[in-house]
Design a protein around this motif. Structure first.
Motif, PDB file in Angstrom:
ATOM      1  N   GLY A 161      -9.004   2.959  -7.232  1.00 36.36           N
ATOM      2  CA  GLY A 161      -7.875   2.277  -7.836  1.00 36.36           C
ATOM      3  C   GLY A 161      -7.076   1.433  -6.871  1.00 36.36           C
ATOM      4  O   GLY A 161      -6.170   0.725  -7.287  1.00 36.36           O
ATOM      5  N   ILE A 162      -7.358   1.510  -5.589  1.00 36.65           N
ATOM      6  CA  ILE A 162      -6.637   0.639  -4.646  1.00 36.65           C
ATOM      7  C   ILE A 162      -7.642  -0.328  -4.047  1.00 36.65           C
ATOM      8  O   ILE A 162      -8.643   0.064  -3.466  1.00 36.65           O
ATOM      9  CB  ILE A 162      -5.993   1.459  -3.509  1.00 36.65           C
ATOM     10  N   LEU A 202       0.830  -1.204   0.000  1.00 36.84           N
ATOM     11  CA  LEU A 202       0.000   0.000   0.000  1.00 36.84           C
ATOM     12  C   LEU A 202       0.861   1.248   0.000  1.00 36.84           C
ATOM     13  O   LEU A 202       0.619   2.201  -0.744  1.00 36.84           O
ATOM     14  CB  LEU A 202      -0.911  -0.010   1.232  1.00 36.84           C
ATOM     15  N   GLN A 203       1.925   1.225   0.794  1.00 34.68           N
ATOM     16  CA  GLN A 203       2.796   2.393   0.849  1.00 34.68           C
ATOM     17  C   GLN A 203       3.431   2.628  -0.511  1.00 34.68           C
ATOM     18  O   GLN A 203       3.531   3.756  -0.991  1.00 34.68           O
ATOM     19  CB  GLN A 203       3.881   2.189   1.915  1.00 34.68           C
ATOM     20  N   ARG A 204       3.825   1.549  -1.163  1.00 33.24           N
ATOM     21  CA  ARG A 204       4.449   1.677  -2.474  1.00 33.24           C
ATOM     22  C   ARG A 204       3.466   2.260  -3.480  1.00 33.24           C
ATOM     23  O   ARG A 204       3.809   3.108  -4.304  1.00 33.24           O
ATOM     24  CB  ARG A 204       4.927   0.304  -2.939  1.00 33.24           C
ATOM     25  N   GLU A 205       2.201   1.832  -3.401  1.00 32.64           N
ATOM     26  CA  GLU A 205       1.187   2.357  -4.305  1.00 32.64           C
ATOM     27  C   GLU A 205       1.010   3.858  -4.102  1.00 32.64           C
ATOM     28  O   GLU A 205       0.913   4.635  -5.048  1.00 32.64           O
ATOM     29  CB  GLU A 205      -0.128   1.626  -4.055  1.00 32.64           C
ATOM     30  N   ARG A 238       1.939   7.106  -6.639  1.00 34.15           N
ATOM     31  CA  ARG A 238       1.016   8.180  -7.002  1.00 34.15           C
ATOM     32  C   ARG A 238       1.557   9.541  -6.639  1.00 34.15           C
ATOM     33  O   ARG A 238       0.884  10.544  -6.851  1.00 34.15           O
ATOM     34  CB  ARG A 238      -0.315   7.979  -6.271  1.00 34.15           C
ATOM     35  N   GLY A 239       2.753   9.586  -6.040  1.00 40.68           N
ATOM     36  CA  GLY A 239       3.339  10.882  -5.751  1.00 40.68           C
ATOM     37  C   GLY A 239       3.121  11.366  -4.328  1.00 40.68           C
ATOM     38  O   GLY A 239       3.400  12.523  -4.020  1.00 40.68           O
TER      39      GLY A 239
END
Lengths: 119, 816
Positions: free
Chosen positions: B323-324, B192-195, B199-200
């Motif tokens: 999107g998540i 989740l953190q990577r996602e 996304r910036g």
């Protein structure tokens, strides 16, 4: 605009512009004395070069909708693979690919290695 | 005389209590509600999509003013209750009014925690709880800049995503080593953190806030490790605290929350409490599903049912960031008495972990593929013995017992008490019995009768499957034609799902609706682009790379790769200036062919692509604009001369035709739209084979539609007669807007009309004046964004790269 060839290790790579000059899921053309070359940029930022002539009736592939690693010709909807230039599905035909690479955000087309365009 | 029920608080849970109570005992109480917030009951959970811009406040209202009025409930907005006297059985509001009660319900909710570091009260430090907070965030975000969100839990991450969608640069600070540590294990937290970082959004874990710095307002956040992070806004999302002051001062038993028993009663038998302010069996809940279960019990008790008890809840969480896909439930901490089954698909970004103890699922975390969330949760809640399906358990319900991959089999196999809608606690049996006993026919019916899929909407697919299960062919057409080979879904499904799931971009549609290809194809991309444009005017950014070449370059491609240019000729009328400009353009650019079209205008053929902007510039200079001859758009409004010239003309057909064309040009439609206005029934403009036609008569205007004169030849149907030009315009615009909203891409009006039914269309346009007006207004709204001359935009230099080669290799070296 004129582009000058640069030689590196025997192959001639021609700087034709920036990657960002090509819209994602789109294409730009490179004009040559023998006709246009279509330079495609996919959504995952891969770049492919094909002669801008559909094997069906010569339609400008650069004007088609790009999806995944394929483009649909705007004239009669033939789907051409960007990876090998082959028509997909039930259609038969092939358009020649040219070698292209991206380095440091700039796009290079291979000069001397280009075969003459297919009939 | 009725008993008096006073409700302190008007949040979602209080609203739900009232709904249940009115359903079971509508005449039992005279109800008065006091709301400290100055508004009606709205869906606070949906504040995240409001923050990100995907929804508006109006979209998330649950009960509007009329709802209270119709039910005889007195709602005092903006009236905080400041004291309860449980001996005298009265409440006192902030303006001094004293109100008596027979039963009191305290639903004061909770307040966001603000960490008491220096600077916590500077302007620019916000919490994220109600609409006022969201509006404060809008105001700050409008100035752009950097936002720091303190708290990487569910709410903090949703706030971060929302602020990023608003254009701010966002950093999340989290005290613990991994985000959402209450719901996620370390791997899912990592994904989740990577996602978020992709996304910036920057995420800093083990970040302990020391102080918030600034003189007049927030300027930076200082961490205990010494780092300084510049900020224009700080959002505190570090947790909530039940609002218990009122209850405590009244002498009720209060711990962390207001203590209630299994009947939701406080230490005073005439005072009940519900929602985030309560503590039940030692637990304070912050998720809506258990609170809605409490609401049901409160209503039952108030209605006189003393058997109803609340026994606590198992909960599951879903992250509401578009999107998540993230779902978690139960206990997934590690331990010696438990084992785990893990599935990882690194390339697919999928991680699933089940925690098993004594052959039962006690915890589940799903990231990236949450389709089986409901099924795992059901097994968890029932304490089901999974020993028989251990081998395939992690792959989900499809594989349990080796059943074939039939999506209907999955939902058919769910037991009746399995929870379909987590937000509202609606189980399969409830939905099926409602469909049967109340003759529900579609999703809208199910939503209004059972509440299933009426809140966050993520169970809509399952609800639709239940409708299909119950009604079979009566619910869907026998065959649904998929849009293309990228999907099983048909056009109507996709249009509906775009609305229901609030899908805002083509990639979102493809992800949420599980497209089989990574980027669609030349059939579906243009269709999706239109559907999104039609659904979200002014918000959706048109994807020119998903438009067919003609629309992308505003000209018609010919067989040799040249283009044709057709300037607009309003109502088929022109003048010397325009003709001269066209003739000059022909000469200047050596245009090989000039043709008069069937649409009553002139076509310039054989123009090279790179000359298009220059040709347009010359035409624009003479006042000519794009005729949209290339588009799924309004083409022309043909006319014959009416009362201006013709001895038989009954009305000013030319004037009306020009008026319609000037009103409607520029709008995108599912397929091309051709219109005509004839000045009398001799019909010289051939209006009776058009998409929309007008025959002028002495008494007014006969409006026709659904004609065809291309691949098919078909005369029009009569929509109605109107007396005035204004009415004619309103009727036609409303009809076209209805077509825009319901038509399938590439489906002409005559086909849409055949599929929908002429009478159905008439009912909505002609019979229903209110709906007609609403459709008209929606068209006008949409036009405000799309009535632009694309030629002028290109002449001004918009995306000029389209018309120029990127390189010109003038030397021989390229082809040996």
């Amino acid at each position: 605009m004129n582009a000058q060839p640069t030689t590196a290790q025997g192959t001639e790579w021609i700087d034709i512009g920036r990657l960002d000059d090509i819209p994602q899921q789109g294409a730009r053309t490179v004009r040559t004395p023998d006709g246009d070359i279509a330079i495609f940029r996919t959504r995952d930022d891969q770049v492919f070069a094909l002669w801008d002539r559909c094997p069906h009736k010569g339609g400008p592939l650069s004007q088609g909708i790009v999806h995944g690693h394929a483009v649909t010709c705007p004239l009669h909807n033939w789907v051409i693979s960007l990876e090998n230039g082959e028509a997909q599905g039930a259609d038969n035909g092939c358009v020649h690919r040219l070698r292209v690479k991206v380095e440091a955000g700039r796009v290079f087309l291979e000069g001397a290695a280009c075969p003459a365009k297919a009939a | 005389m009725k008993n008096r029920l006073v409700v302190v608080g008007n949040g979602m849970v209080a609203g739900r209590v009232l709904e249940h109570l009115l359903a079971s005992a509508p005449d039992a109480y005279q109800i008065t509600v006091f709301n400290a917030e100055p508004r009606v009951n709205y869906d606070r959970i949906m504040l995240s999509p409001v923050l990100s811009g995907e929804k508006t406040y109006a979209d998330i209202i649950i009960h509007d003013d009329d709802w209270y009025a119709e039910r005889g409930i007195t709602l005092h907005k903006g009236q905080k209750i400041i004291a309860i006297d449980k001996v005298m059985k009265t409440v006192t509001s902030v303006d001094g009014t004293i109100t008596a009660y027979d039963k009191l319900l305290i639903a004061t909710g909770s307040s966001p925690i603000v960490i008491p570091v220096p600077g916590h009260d500077l302007p620019g430090v916000l919490t994220y709880r109600d609409l006022d907070d969201v509006e404060a965030m809008f105001a700050s975000a409008a100035k752009g800049g950097r936002a720091i969100v303190i708290g990487g839990g569910l709410l903090g991450l949703e706030a971060a995503a929302g602020l990023m969608a608003r254009g701010m640069a966002v950093t999340v600070l989290h005290l613990m080593p991994t985000i959402m540590e209450r719901q996620l294990d370390t791997t899912a937290a990592f994904l989740l953190q990577r996602e978020f970082e992709t996304r910036g959004i920057k995420v800093l874990t083990q970040a302990d806030t020391k102080a918030i710095l600034g003189t007049e307002r927030v300027e930076a956040v200082e961490l205990k490790d010494g780092s300084l992070l510049p900020a224009d806004m700080v959002v505190m999302a570090v947790g909530i605290r039940p609002n218990v002051a009122l209850a405590r001062e009244a002498g009720l038993a209060v711990d962390r929350g207001i203590a209630v028993d299994d009947g939701m009663a406080t230490s005073d038998p005439d005072i009940l409490s519900v929602g985030e302010c309560v503590e039940h069996r030692g637990v304070c809940y912050g998720l809506v599903a258990p609170l809605y279960e409490m609401a049901r019990v409160v209503a039952a008790r108030l209605a006189g049912n003393h058997q109803a008890i609340y026994a606590g809840s198992t909960t599951a969480t879903k992250l509401k960031v578009t999107g998540i896909d993230l779902y978690s439930s139960g206990d997934f901490s590690e331990g010696v008495d438990r084992e785990e089954i893990v599935l990882r698909d690194a390339a697919g970004g999928i991680y699933k972990r089940l925690v098993i103890k004594n052959d039962q699922i006690i915890g589940a975390v799903l990231y990236g593929d949450t389709r089986d969330g409901a099924w795992f949760f059901d097994l968890l809640k029932r304490g089901a013995d999974i020993s028989g399906m251990r081998d395939t358990l992690i792959f989900g319900q499809q594989y349990a017992g080796g059943s074939p991959l039939d999506p209907m089999a999955a939902v058919a196999a769910l037991p009746d008490d399995s929870e379909i809608c987590g937000c509202n606690g609606v189980c399969k049996g409830t939905i099926l019995s409602a469909i049967a006993t109340q003759h529900l026919a579609n999703l809208g019916d199910v939503r209004s009768h059972t509440k299933a899929s009426a809140s966050c909407g993520s169970c809509t697919g399952l609800v639709e499957q239940l409708l299909t299960l119950s009604l079979g062919e009566a619910y869907k057409p026998a065959t649904v034609q998929p849009i293309c080979s990228c999907t099983e879904l048909g056009h109507d499904d996709v249009r509906r799902l775009i609305a229901v799931k609030q899908l805002r971009t083509i990639p979102a549609v493809m992800q949420e609706l599980e497209w089989k290809t990574s980027a669609g194809c030349a059939k579906c991309r243009p269709a999706l682009n239109f559907y999104l444009l039609a659904k979200w005017p002014g918000q959706y950014r048109d994807d020119s790379q998903s438009r067919f070449i003609n629309e992308r370059v505003h000209a018609n491609i010919q067989k040799d790769g040249t283009y044709s240019v057709v300037p607009r000729m309003w109502g088929g009328m022109t003048n010397a200036r325009e003709l001269r400009a066209i003739a000059d353009t022909v000469d200047k650019f050596s245009v090989p062919a000039v043709k008069v079209t069937g649409g009553q205008r002139i076509d310039l053929l054989g123009i090279r692509k790179e000359d298009l902007p220059a040709v347009w510039a010359d035409l624009n200079a003479a006042g000519l604009v794009s005729g949209h001859a290339y588009g799924k758009a309004l083409r022309t409004v043909k006319t014959c001369v009416g009362t201006d010239w013709c001895r038989f003309g009954t009305q000013d057909s030319t004037g009306l035709g020009i008026r319609i064309e000037k009103f409607m040009w520029g709008s995108w439609t599912p397929a091309k739209v051709k219109m005509a206005v004839s000045g009398c029934p001799r019909n010289c403009a051939e209006a009776t084979c058009k998409d929309v036609g007008v025959i002028c008569v002495d008494s007014g205007y006969d409006i026709h539609f659904a004609g065809a004169a291309g691949l098919d030849i078909k005369g029009t149907e009569i929509l109605c007669h109107v007396d005035t030009e204004d009415d004619a315009l309103e009727m036609i615009v409303a009809l076209v807007q209805l077509y825009r909203e319901q038509g399938r891409y590439l489906e002409r009006i005559y086909k849409w009309a055949k599929r929908t039914g002429i009478q159905t269309i008439k009912d909505q346009i002609v019979e229903d004046a209110e709906k007609r007006k609403m459709l008209f207004d929606r068209f006008v709204h949409s036009q405000s964004f799309s009535q632009n001359d694309p030629w002028a935009e290109r002449v001004a230099g918009n995306q000029a790269h389209e018309f120029r080669p990127m390189a010109d290799l003038a030397f021989e070296g390229i082809a040996q």
